[in-house]
Design a protein around this motif. Structure first.
Motif, PDB file in Angstrom:
ATOM      1  N   ASP A 155       0.863  -1.154   0.155  1.00 19.53           N
ATOM      2  CA  ASP A 155       0.104   0.180   0.077  1.00 19.53           C
ATOM      3  C   ASP A 155       0.836   1.062   0.168  1.00 19.53           C
ATOM      4  OD1 ASP A 155       0.868  -0.711   2.666  1.00 19.53           O
ATOM      5  OD2 ASP A 155      -0.588   0.666   3.518  1.00 19.53           O
ATOM      6  N   MET A 156       1.937   0.991   0.656  1.00 16.09           N
ATOM      7  CA  MET A 156       2.853   2.457   0.829  1.00 16.09           C
ATOM      8  C   MET A 156       3.477   2.409  -0.769  1.00 16.09           C
ATOM      9  SD  MET A 156       3.208   3.427   3.831  1.00 16.09           S
ATOM     10  CE  MET A 156       2.655   3.045   5.585  1.00 16.09           C
ATOM     11  N   ILE A 157       3.725   1.438  -1.303  1.00 16.97           N
ATOM     12  CA  ILE A 157       4.476   1.571  -2.697  1.00 16.97           C
ATOM     13  C   ILE A 157       3.326   2.131  -3.829  1.00 16.97           C
ATOM     14  CG2 ILE A 157       5.190   0.102  -4.733  1.00 16.97           C
ATOM     15  CD1 ILE A 157       6.513  -1.754  -2.764  1.00 16.97           C
ATOM     16  N   GLU A 158       2.252   1.799  -3.683  1.00 16.72           N
ATOM     17  CA  GLU A 158       1.226   2.160  -4.527  1.00 16.72           C
ATOM     18  C   GLU A 158       0.862   3.634  -4.193  1.00 16.72           C
ATOM     19  OE1 GLU A 158      -2.391  -0.257  -3.722  1.00 16.72           O
ATOM     20  OE2 GLU A 158      -1.515  -1.987  -4.774  1.00 16.72           O
ATOM     21  N   PHE A 159       1.113   4.340  -3.100  1.00 13.59           N
ATOM     22  CA  PHE A 159       0.952   5.730  -2.641  1.00 13.59           C
ATOM     23  C   PHE A 159       2.085   6.459  -3.259  1.00 13.59           C
ATOM     24  CE2 PHE A 159       1.642   9.288  -0.084  1.00 13.59           C
ATOM     25  CZ  PHE A 159       0.262   9.956  -0.268  1.00 13.59           C
ATOM     26  N   ARG A 160       3.194   5.778  -3.060  1.00 14.75           N
ATOM     27  CA  ARG A 160       4.603   6.376  -3.821  1.00 14.75           C
ATOM     28  C   ARG A 160       4.465   6.549  -5.280  1.00 14.75           C
ATOM     29  NH1 ARG A 160      10.029   3.482  -2.755  1.00 14.75           N
ATOM     30  NH2 ARG A 160       9.069   2.069  -4.410  1.00 14.75           N
ATOM     31  N   ASP A 161       4.110   5.395  -5.859  1.00 15.64           N
ATOM     32  CA  ASP A 161       3.949   5.551  -7.253  1.00 15.64           C
ATOM     33  C   ASP A 161       2.825   6.564  -7.793  1.00 15.64           C
ATOM     34  OD1 ASP A 161       5.993   3.553  -7.313  1.00 15.64           O
ATOM     35  OD2 ASP A 161       4.772   2.027  -7.513  1.00 15.64           O
ATOM     36  N   MET A 162       1.928   6.729  -6.945  1.00 21.80           N
ATOM     37  CA  MET A 162       1.024   7.422  -7.496  1.00 21.80           C
ATOM     38  C   MET A 162       1.123   9.020  -7.365  1.00 21.80           C
ATOM     39  SD  MET A 162      -2.790   8.556  -5.618  1.00 21.80           S
ATOM     40  CE  MET A 162      -1.967   9.154  -4.250  1.00 21.80           C
ATOM     41  N   VAL A 163       2.020   9.282  -6.429  1.00 22.07           N
ATOM     42  CA  VAL A 163       2.592  10.585  -6.196  1.00 22.07           C
ATOM     43  C   VAL A 163       3.545  10.969  -7.248  1.00 22.07           C
ATOM     44  CG1 VAL A 163       4.017  12.173  -4.825  1.00 22.07           C
ATOM     45  CG2 VAL A 163       2.202  10.671  -3.675  1.00 22.07           C
TER      46      VAL A 163
ATOM     47  N   GLU B 196       3.232  14.229  14.683  1.00 19.08           N
ATOM     48  CA  GLU B 196       3.498  12.843  14.007  1.00 19.08           C
ATOM     49  C   GLU B 196       2.623  12.745  13.164  1.00 19.08           C
ATOM     50  OE1 GLU B 196       3.875   9.740  17.038  1.00 19.08           O
ATOM     51  OE2 GLU B 196       3.652  11.071  18.753  1.00 19.08           O
ATOM     52  N   MET B 197       3.204  12.469  11.886  1.00 19.43           N
ATOM     53  CA  MET B 197       2.517  12.352  10.337  1.00 19.43           C
ATOM     54  C   MET B 197       2.171  10.815  10.443  1.00 19.43           C
ATOM     55  SD  MET B 197       2.631  15.126   8.781  1.00 19.43           S
ATOM     56  CE  MET B 197       2.594  14.550   6.813  1.00 19.43           C
ATOM     57  N   THR B 198       0.994  10.679   9.825  1.00 18.78           N
ATOM     58  CA  THR B 198       0.375   9.280   9.506  1.00 18.78           C
ATOM     59  C   THR B 198       1.104   8.900   8.305  1.00 18.78           C
ATOM     60  OG1 THR B 198      -1.395  10.299   8.329  1.00 18.78           O
ATOM     61  CG2 THR B 198      -1.784   9.570  10.580  1.00 18.78           C
ATOM     62  N   LYS B 199       1.279   7.558   8.208  1.00 16.98           N
ATOM     63  CA  LYS B 199       1.793   6.985   6.850  1.00 16.98           C
ATOM     64  C   LYS B 199       0.945   5.938   6.130  1.00 16.98           C
ATOM     65  CE  LYS B 199       6.127   7.266   9.368  1.00 16.98           C
ATOM     66  NZ  LYS B 199       5.480   7.640  10.718  1.00 16.98           N
ATOM     67  N   PRO B 200       0.752   6.177   4.856  1.00 18.98           N
ATOM     68  CA  PRO B 200       1.353   7.192   3.860  1.00 18.98           C
ATOM     69  C   PRO B 200       0.692   8.533   3.825  1.00 18.98           C
ATOM     70  CG  PRO B 200      -0.234   5.926   2.828  1.00 18.98           C
ATOM     71  CD  PRO B 200      -0.319   5.313   4.156  1.00 18.98           C
ATOM     72  N   SER B 201       1.161   9.458   3.660  1.00 16.72           N
ATOM     73  CA  SER B 201       0.624  11.106   3.574  1.00 16.72           C
ATOM     74  C   SER B 201       1.631  11.689   2.838  1.00 16.72           C
ATOM     75  CB  SER B 201       0.862  11.565   5.038  1.00 16.72           C
ATOM     76  OG  SER B 201       1.989  11.668   5.736  1.00 16.72           O
ATOM     77  N   LEU B 202       1.293  12.914   2.488  1.00 19.97           N
ATOM     78  CA  LEU B 202       1.864  13.972   1.519  1.00 19.97           C
ATOM     79  C   LEU B 202       2.199  15.186   2.339  1.00 19.97           C
ATOM     80  CD1 LEU B 202       2.393  14.127  -1.654  1.00 19.97           C
ATOM     81  CD2 LEU B 202       0.312  15.646  -1.570  1.00 19.97           C
TER      82      LEU B 202
ATOM     83  N   GLU C 280      -7.941  12.873   3.273  1.00 20.52           N
ATOM     84  CA  GLU C 280      -7.382  11.597   3.948  1.00 20.52           C
ATOM     85  C   GLU C 280      -6.385  10.990   2.691  1.00 20.52           C
ATOM     86  OE1 GLU C 280      -7.486  10.212   7.013  1.00 20.52           O
ATOM     87  OE2 GLU C 280      -8.838  11.853   7.511  1.00 20.52           O
ATOM     88  N   PRO C 281      -5.262  10.515   3.346  1.00 19.31           N
ATOM     89  CA  PRO C 281      -4.344   9.935   2.431  1.00 19.31           C
ATOM     90  C   PRO C 281      -4.764   8.831   1.609  1.00 19.31           C
ATOM     91  CG  PRO C 281      -3.288  10.359   4.409  1.00 19.31           C
ATOM     92  CD  PRO C 281      -4.731  10.634   4.794  1.00 19.31           C
ATOM     93  N   SER C 282      -5.875   7.965   1.909  1.00 25.12           N
ATOM     94  CA  SER C 282      -6.374   7.052   1.380  1.00 25.12           C
ATOM     95  C   SER C 282      -7.438   7.621   0.088  1.00 25.12           C
ATOM     96  CB  SER C 282      -7.060   6.155   2.309  1.00 25.12           C
ATOM     97  OG  SER C 282      -7.957   6.752   2.907  1.00 25.12           O
ATOM     98  N   LYS C 283      -7.508   8.735   0.307  1.00 30.25           N
ATOM     99  CA  LYS C 283      -8.771   9.410  -0.776  1.00 30.25           C
ATOM    100  C   LYS C 283      -8.000  10.224  -1.676  1.00 30.25           C
ATOM    101  CE  LYS C 283     -12.513   9.619   2.541  1.00 30.25           C
ATOM    102  NZ  LYS C 283     -13.635  10.178   3.377  1.00 30.25           N
ATOM    103  N   LEU C 284      -6.571  10.342  -1.455  1.00 28.51           N
ATOM    104  CA  LEU C 284      -5.876  11.072  -2.523  1.00 28.51           C
ATOM    105  C   LEU C 284      -5.644  10.384  -3.927  1.00 28.51           C
ATOM    106  CD1 LEU C 284      -2.849  12.712  -0.454  1.00 28.51           C
ATOM    107  CD2 LEU C 284      -4.873  13.988  -1.491  1.00 28.51           C
ATOM    108  N   THR C 285      -5.902  11.300  -4.977  1.00 28.34           N
ATOM    109  CA  THR C 285      -5.787  10.630  -6.257  1.00 28.34           C
ATOM    110  C   THR C 285      -4.732  11.662  -6.743  1.00 28.34           C
ATOM    111  OG1 THR C 285      -7.739  12.186  -7.149  1.00 28.34           O
ATOM    112  CG2 THR C 285      -8.114  10.066  -6.404  1.00 28.34           C
ATOM    113  N   PRO C 286      -4.498  11.234  -8.303  1.00 26.95           N
ATOM    114  CA  PRO C 286      -3.331  12.202  -9.062  1.00 26.95           C
ATOM    115  C   PRO C 286      -4.328  13.696  -9.094  1.00 26.95           C
ATOM    116  CG  PRO C 286      -3.362   9.987  -9.891  1.00 26.95           C
ATOM    117  CD  PRO C 286      -4.129   9.979  -8.668  1.00 26.95           C
ATOM    118  N   GLN C 287      -5.553  13.499  -9.469  1.00 31.08           N
ATOM    119  CA  GLN C 287      -6.443  14.751  -9.553  1.00 31.08           C
ATOM    120  C   GLN C 287      -6.325  15.658  -8.536  1.00 31.08           C
ATOM    121  OE1 GLN C 287      -7.282  11.699 -10.616  1.00 31.08           O
ATOM    122  NE2 GLN C 287      -6.670  11.872 -12.559  1.00 31.08           N
TER     123      GLN C 287
END
Length: 432
Positions: A268-276, A309-315, A331-338
């Motif tokens: 899940d962290m890799i997917e978030f990183r790749d999206m950013v 204290e930052m949650t992970k993953p986050s931006l 929320e980080p889970s709701k972030l999309t490229p758009q």
């Protein structure tokens, strides 16, 4: 029996290899002051009690092994024994890594890994700008260098002078080359000469010139361009390179993820990183001039910047000019490229909520937060040692304060006893 022999042989072999690698490091003394201008040196200034120095020792042995056949000599100096060396080179902390050639001295401030240290030494050991005369050399360079700058054209004119001067300034941070159009051939998209490219991620990006005759403008533009392009498009951000990234004066967009002890990242962290990363890869023309993207897994560093204290993953987006930072409301889970693109547009328009900064109140709060987190980390790691470190000094100070504040009470008690004794004596005299 045979397997035991093989295991014993393997242990002996690796022990011999490790000993051989370590022997490549030259132990230096005060005599180094007489010879340090002869040749090229990569030197570690260390202290035996320094934990960071001890962690660097095996890495340093591998660096010495790798550079053994080069012109760079790798050594180390115990600054607690040879204080004249530490004084001459103005050593303020340990370990301090220096590259010396002639009268020039360069301090290394990057990540203390073998690859980064070797690149640092190799960049400085060669000429400021290395000439490429064979087409076949580009294949080797592309395999060995993940990022480099290339000037195509003759060594004359304003553009060449500015390129060489800028290369001299940034030599310790990047590789710089020069060649001609017939040598470059199909390795770079040359339309006209002279021209300058940066090569990274298997692509060439061109330095654009609007006015060939304005020397000052070209100089300023090229300095900013090279300072910006010397980083990968999406690097891993660490304590070793974050200060250099701040020099870009861009907004630093960080995908905050979590690594385990062996630097593995969950899916899940890799997917978030790749999206950013996809935002800058797909819209480089839109965001590259204003934002430097990257990813970070250093929890302490991230929390120190955000002062929470930052949650992970986050931006997390940091304004490197003002030290303000931005955190999306989603929320980080709701972030999309758009959603990320919309968030970056708000930052560009100065409509995004800002946190932090660099005023006195923020600096004090940051100091308090870092102190609190350090103490919490110490308590979590070793509560008994933490109690001893802070409990004993607190008890000692309490005794001092008690001794300062309580003599009057003690003296008063003594005076009362003396008065009582005198009254008793007087009563005895009257009875007599």
């Amino acid at each position: 029996m045979v397997s035991l022999v093989k295991i014993a042989f393997s242990i002996i072999f690796f022990a011999f290899f490790a000993s051989s690698a370590a022997s490549r490091v030259i132990e230096l003394s005060d005599r180094f002051l007489d010879i340090h201008k002869e040749g090229q040196w990569l030197v570690m200034m260390y202290a035996p009690w320094c934990a960071h120095c001890k962690r660097l020792e095996p890495v340093w042995a591998h660096v010495a092994q790798y550079l053994y056949s080069s012109s760079v000599r790798v050594g180390r100096i115990d600054c607690t024994r040879f204080t004249n060396v530490a004084h001459t080179f103005k050593i303020r902390g340990f370990p301090t890594i220096l590259f010396l050639k002639g009268d020039q001295q360069f301090i290394y401030d990057g990540d203390r890994t073998k690859d980064e240290l070797v690149k640092f030494a190799m960049r400085l050991s060669g000429p400021t700008v290395q000439e490429i005369t064979r087409t076949q050399s580009f294949d080797t360079i592309k395999n060995d260098r993940d990022l480099y700058f290339l000037y195509v054209g003759d060594k004359i004119g304003h553009l060449w002078d500015i390129y060489y001067k800028t290369a001299d300034k940034y030599q310790q941070h990047a590789f710089f080359y020069q060649s001609h159009q017939d040598v470059v051939d199909n390795h770079a998209p040359v339309i006209k000469v002279p021209t300058i490219f940066v090569y990274k991620e298997n692509l060439h990006y061109n330095f654009s010139i609007n006015d060939d005759n304005d020397y000052d403008k070209i100089n300023d533009t090229m300095q900013k361009w090279i300072n910006s392009e010397r980083f990968p498009t999406f690097p891993k951000v660490t304590r070793g390179n974050i200060n250099q990234l701040f020099l870009t004066n861009k907004n630093l967009v960080l995908a905050v993820v979590e690594e385990n002890a062996v630097e593995d990242i969950s899916q899940d962290m890799i997917e978030f990183r790749d999206m950013v990363e996809s935002v800058i890869k797909n819209k480089r023309h839109k965001y590259h001039d204003y934002f430097q993207f990257g990813w970070i897994s250093n929890t302490e560093l991230v929390n120190s910047i955000a002062m929470m204290e930052m949650t992970k993953p986050s931006l997390l987006v940091i304004n490197t000019s003002t030290s303000h930072h931005h955190i999306p409301d989603d929320e980080p889970s709701k972030l999309t490229p758009q959603a990320i693109e919309l968030f970056l547009e708000h930052i560009q328009n100065d409509t995004a909520t800002r946190y932090g900064g660099n005023n006195v109140v923020v600096r004090f709060y940051r100091w308090w937060f870092e102190t609190k987190m350090t103490l919490a980390s110490m308590w979590k790691g070793n509560p008994i040692l933490t109690m001893l470190l802070f409990g004993l000094p607190a008890l000692f100070l309490s005794l001092i304060f008690y001794g300062i504040c309580c003599p009057d009470i003690l003296d008063a008690g003594d005076d009362d006893e003396e008065e009582e004794d005198e009254s008793n004596d007087s009563s005895h005299m009257k009875k007599d």
